[in-house]
Design a protein around this motif. Structure first.
Motif, PDB file in Angstrom:
ATOM      1  N   ILE A  82      -2.484   4.034  -7.829  1.00 31.15           N
ATOM      2  CA  ILE A  82      -1.977   5.313  -7.326  1.00 31.15           C
ATOM      3  C   ILE A  82      -1.089   5.104  -6.107  1.00 31.15           C
ATOM      4  O   ILE A  82      -0.009   5.698  -5.996  1.00 31.15           O
ATOM      5  CB  ILE A  82      -3.148   6.264  -7.007  1.00 31.15           C
ATOM      6  CG1 ILE A  82      -3.838   6.691  -8.303  1.00 31.15           C
ATOM      7  CG2 ILE A  82      -2.673   7.488  -6.233  1.00 31.15           C
ATOM      8  CD1 ILE A  82      -5.138   7.449  -8.093  1.00 31.15           C
ATOM      9  N   ILE A  83      -1.501   4.258  -5.188  1.00 29.08           N
ATOM     10  CA  ILE A  83      -0.712   3.999  -3.980  1.00 29.08           C
ATOM     11  C   ILE A  83       0.633   3.382  -4.337  1.00 29.08           C
ATOM     12  O   ILE A  83       1.670   3.768  -3.804  1.00 29.08           O
ATOM     13  CB  ILE A  83      -1.502   3.100  -3.014  1.00 29.08           C
ATOM     14  CG1 ILE A  83      -2.660   3.899  -2.426  1.00 29.08           C
ATOM     15  CG2 ILE A  83      -0.609   2.552  -1.912  1.00 29.08           C
ATOM     16  CD1 ILE A  83      -3.659   3.070  -1.654  1.00 29.08           C
ATOM     17  N   VAL A  84       0.640   2.429  -5.258  1.00 30.01           N
ATOM     18  CA  VAL A  84       1.889   1.787  -5.660  1.00 30.01           C
ATOM     19  C   VAL A  84       2.828   2.808  -6.296  1.00 30.01           C
ATOM     20  O   VAL A  84       4.030   2.835  -6.004  1.00 30.01           O
ATOM     21  CB  VAL A  84       1.616   0.603  -6.609  1.00 30.01           C
ATOM     22  CG1 VAL A  84       2.887   0.111  -7.272  1.00 30.01           C
ATOM     23  CG2 VAL A  84       0.927  -0.521  -5.865  1.00 30.01           C
ATOM     24  N   VAL A  85       2.298   3.679  -7.144  1.00 24.25           N
ATOM     25  CA  VAL A  85       3.131   4.704  -7.787  1.00 24.25           C
ATOM     26  C   VAL A  85       3.706   5.650  -6.741  1.00 24.25           C
ATOM     27  O   VAL A  85       4.912   5.947  -6.751  1.00 24.25           O
ATOM     28  CB  VAL A  85       2.318   5.483  -8.852  1.00 24.25           C
ATOM     29  CG1 VAL A  85       3.060   6.726  -9.310  1.00 24.25           C
ATOM     30  CG2 VAL A  85       2.014   4.585 -10.035  1.00 24.25           C
ATOM     31  N   PHE A  86       2.892   6.153  -5.801  1.00 22.51           N
ATOM     32  CA  PHE A  86       3.388   7.041  -4.743  1.00 22.51           C
ATOM     33  C   PHE A  86       4.449   6.341  -3.902  1.00 22.51           C
ATOM     34  O   PHE A  86       5.452   6.928  -3.528  1.00 22.51           O
ATOM     35  CB  PHE A  86       2.260   7.534  -3.841  1.00 22.51           C
ATOM     36  CG  PHE A  86       1.526   8.714  -4.392  1.00 22.51           C
ATOM     37  CD1 PHE A  86       2.175   9.891  -4.692  1.00 22.51           C
ATOM     38  CD2 PHE A  86       0.157   8.641  -4.609  1.00 22.51           C
ATOM     39  CE1 PHE A  86       1.494  10.976  -5.193  1.00 22.51           C
ATOM     40  CE2 PHE A  86      -0.531   9.727  -5.111  1.00 22.51           C
ATOM     41  CZ  PHE A  86       0.136  10.899  -5.408  1.00 22.51           C
ATOM     42  N   TYR A  87       4.218   5.071  -3.585  1.00 24.32           N
ATOM     43  CA  TYR A  87       5.160   4.322  -2.770  1.00 24.32           C
ATOM     44  C   TYR A  87       6.508   4.186  -3.480  1.00 24.32           C
ATOM     45  O   TYR A  87       7.563   4.369  -2.874  1.00 24.32           O
ATOM     46  CB  TYR A  87       4.581   2.948  -2.443  1.00 24.32           C
ATOM     47  CG  TYR A  87       5.482   2.105  -1.580  1.00 24.32           C
ATOM     48  CD1 TYR A  87       5.595   2.368  -0.220  1.00 24.32           C
ATOM     49  CD2 TYR A  87       6.208   1.054  -2.119  1.00 24.32           C
ATOM     50  CE1 TYR A  87       6.409   1.604   0.589  1.00 24.32           C
ATOM     51  CE2 TYR A  87       7.031   0.279  -1.319  1.00 24.32           C
ATOM     52  CZ  TYR A  87       7.129   0.565   0.028  1.00 24.32           C
ATOM     53  OH  TYR A  87       7.941  -0.194   0.811  1.00 24.32           O
ATOM     54  N   CYS A  88       6.469   3.883  -4.771  1.00 22.63           N
ATOM     55  CA  CYS A  88       7.715   3.738  -5.532  1.00 22.63           C
ATOM     56  C   CYS A  88       8.450   5.071  -5.636  1.00 22.63           C
ATOM     57  O   CYS A  88       9.679   5.119  -5.517  1.00 22.63           O
ATOM     58  CB  CYS A  88       7.432   3.178  -6.924  1.00 22.63           C
ATOM     59  SG  CYS A  88       6.908   1.461  -6.890  1.00 22.63           S
ATOM     60  N   HIS A 121       3.979   7.804   9.260  1.00 19.45           N
ATOM     61  CA  HIS A 121       3.233   9.058   9.332  1.00 19.45           C
ATOM     62  C   HIS A 121       2.666   9.480   7.977  1.00 19.45           C
ATOM     63  O   HIS A 121       2.369  10.627   7.751  1.00 19.45           O
ATOM     64  CB  HIS A 121       4.144  10.153   9.879  1.00 19.45           C
ATOM     65  CG  HIS A 121       3.409  11.421  10.165  1.00 19.45           C
ATOM     66  ND1 HIS A 121       2.412  11.513  11.109  1.00 19.45           N
ATOM     67  CD2 HIS A 121       3.498  12.636   9.622  1.00 19.45           C
ATOM     68  CE1 HIS A 121       1.940  12.734  11.139  1.00 19.45           C
ATOM     69  NE2 HIS A 121       2.580  13.438  10.247  1.00 19.45           N
ATOM     70  N   ASP A 122       2.532   8.564   7.072  1.00 18.74           N
ATOM     71  CA  ASP A 122       2.015   8.921   5.760  1.00 18.74           C
ATOM     72  C   ASP A 122       0.566   8.489   5.672  1.00 18.74           C
ATOM     73  O   ASP A 122       0.255   7.314   5.680  1.00 18.74           O
ATOM     74  CB  ASP A 122       2.837   8.245   4.673  1.00 18.74           C
ATOM     75  CG  ASP A 122       2.496   8.763   3.294  1.00 18.74           C
ATOM     76  OD1 ASP A 122       1.643   9.659   3.191  1.00 18.74           O
ATOM     77  OD2 ASP A 122       3.077   8.276   2.320  1.00 18.74           O
ATOM     78  N   LYS A 123      -0.347   9.461   5.567  1.00 16.61           N
ATOM     79  CA  LYS A 123      -1.770   9.152   5.569  1.00 16.61           C
ATOM     80  C   LYS A 123      -2.387   9.291   4.181  1.00 16.61           C
ATOM     81  O   LYS A 123      -3.585   9.232   4.031  1.00 16.61           O
ATOM     82  CB  LYS A 123      -2.473  10.072   6.556  1.00 16.61           C
ATOM     83  CG  LYS A 123      -2.009   9.816   7.958  1.00 16.61           C
ATOM     84  CD  LYS A 123      -2.754  10.634   8.943  1.00 16.61           C
ATOM     85  CE  LYS A 123      -2.298  10.218  10.316  1.00 16.61           C
ATOM     86  NZ  LYS A 123      -2.289  11.242  11.266  1.00 16.61           N
ATOM     87  N   THR A 124      -1.559   9.473   3.170  1.00 13.26           N
ATOM     88  CA  THR A 124      -2.071   9.665   1.819  1.00 13.26           C
ATOM     89  C   THR A 124      -2.852   8.447   1.345  1.00 13.26           C
ATOM     90  O   THR A 124      -3.927   8.577   0.768  1.00 13.26           O
ATOM     91  CB  THR A 124      -0.907   9.939   0.846  1.00 13.26           C
ATOM     92  OG1 THR A 124      -0.126  10.997   1.368  1.00 13.26           O
ATOM     93  CG2 THR A 124      -1.413  10.308  -0.520  1.00 13.26           C
ATOM     94  N   GLU A 125      -2.305   7.263   1.600  1.00 12.97           N
ATOM     95  CA  GLU A 125      -2.962   6.047   1.128  1.00 12.97           C
ATOM     96  C   GLU A 125      -4.338   5.890   1.761  1.00 12.97           C
ATOM     97  O   GLU A 125      -5.304   5.547   1.092  1.00 12.97           O
ATOM     98  CB  GLU A 125      -2.104   4.816   1.448  1.00 12.97           C
ATOM     99  CG  GLU A 125      -0.806   4.763   0.696  1.00 12.97           C
ATOM    100  CD  GLU A 125       0.333   5.427   1.460  1.00 12.97           C
ATOM    101  OE1 GLU A 125       0.093   5.992   2.550  1.00 12.97           O
ATOM    102  OE2 GLU A 125       1.456   5.400   0.951  1.00 12.97           O
ATOM    103  N   GLY A 126      -4.435   6.141   3.058  1.00 13.42           N
ATOM    104  CA  GLY A 126      -5.721   6.023   3.749  1.00 13.42           C
ATOM    105  C   GLY A 126      -6.741   7.013   3.231  1.00 13.42           C
ATOM    106  O   GLY A 126      -7.921   6.691   3.078  1.00 13.42           O
ATOM    107  N   LEU A 127      -6.290   8.221   2.935  1.00 13.65           N
ATOM    108  CA  LEU A 127      -7.179   9.248   2.403  1.00 13.65           C
ATOM    109  C   LEU A 127      -7.716   8.839   1.037  1.00 13.65           C
ATOM    110  O   LEU A 127      -8.917   8.928   0.782  1.00 13.65           O
ATOM    111  CB  LEU A 127      -6.443  10.584   2.316  1.00 13.65           C
ATOM    112  CG  LEU A 127      -7.253  11.755   1.785  1.00 13.65           C
ATOM    113  CD1 LEU A 127      -8.390  12.087   2.745  1.00 13.65           C
ATOM    114  CD2 LEU A 127      -6.355  12.961   1.598  1.00 13.65           C
ATOM    115  N   ILE A 128      -6.844   8.356   0.172  1.00 14.54           N
ATOM    116  CA  ILE A 128      -7.270   7.941  -1.169  1.00 14.54           C
ATOM    117  C   ILE A 128      -8.258   6.776  -1.074  1.00 14.54           C
ATOM    118  O   ILE A 128      -9.301   6.776  -1.731  1.00 14.54           O
ATOM    119  CB  ILE A 128      -6.047   7.560  -2.040  1.00 14.54           C
ATOM    120  CG1 ILE A 128      -5.221   8.814  -2.348  1.00 14.54           C
ATOM    121  CG2 ILE A 128      -6.482   6.877  -3.326  1.00 14.54           C
ATOM    122  CD1 ILE A 128      -3.904   8.542  -3.021  1.00 14.54           C
ATOM    123  N   LEU A 129      -7.933   5.780  -0.248  1.00 14.25           N
ATOM    124  CA  LEU A 129      -8.835   4.637  -0.118  1.00 14.25           C
ATOM    125  C   LEU A 129     -10.175   5.045   0.482  1.00 14.25           C
ATOM    126  O   LEU A 129     -11.229   4.553   0.076  1.00 14.25           O
ATOM    127  CB  LEU A 129      -8.185   3.548   0.734  1.00 14.25           C
ATOM    128  CG  LEU A 129      -7.077   2.772   0.049  1.00 14.25           C
ATOM    129  CD1 LEU A 129      -6.431   1.801   1.030  1.00 14.25           C
ATOM    130  CD2 LEU A 129      -7.594   2.024  -1.157  1.00 14.25           C
TER     131      LEU A 129
END
Length: 142
Positions: A21-27, A116-124
């Motif tokens: 999920i993180i890789v997809v959001f990052y791309c 400022h992107d905290k999405t990855e931390g929230l998912i993890l």
């Protein structure tokens, strides 16, 4: 299949899915911000956040894109900005060409990269909590 094998599969899935999920959001994010612009830092605004009972500082940029001039606040809100002198400095960052006020200003200021992107931390975090709960349940009932 033994308990350890089941536990191994659970852990694999709990950490593999968030990584995907993180890789997809990052791309997707990288594809959104495609035009690089050069901007001037024209101000640093002091903003009060009641939740933290403290002031934070937000750089304000001015840049030109397609013969239009934009003034945009940074997405990077930091406590440390008041100690740094940014006025009249030039920075480069990427913008969304469909909406030039949508900027991706992940700046490398000195040796510190502000993001400022905290999405990855929230998912993890959610996945780690879920994995802990599943582990407790597996060891409790087996």
């Amino acid at each position: 299949m033994g308990v350890l094998q089941q536990l191994g599969i659970v852990f694999l899935l709990m950490f593999l899915i968030p990584v995907i999920i993180i890789v997809v959001f990052y791309c997707l994010k990288k594809r959104k911000y495609t035009e690089e612009v050069e901007a001037d830092i024209i101000d640093i605004r002091k903003v009060y956040f009641p939740m933290s009972l403290d002031y934070f500082y937000v750089p304000v940029y001015r840049f030109t894109y397609n013969y239009s001039t934009y003034e945009v606040e940074s997405k990077n809100i930091r406590l440390e900005y008041h100690n740094m002198s940014f006025k009249n400095n030039h920075v480069k960052f990427k913008i969304n060409p469909d909406d030039p006020t949508d900027i991706n200003d992940q700046l490398n200021l000195g040796n510190i990269k502000y993001e400022h992107d905290k999405t990855e931390g929230l998912i993890l975090g959610i996945c780690a909590i879920t994995a802990a709960i599943v582990t407790i349940l597996v060891f409790t009932f087996y």
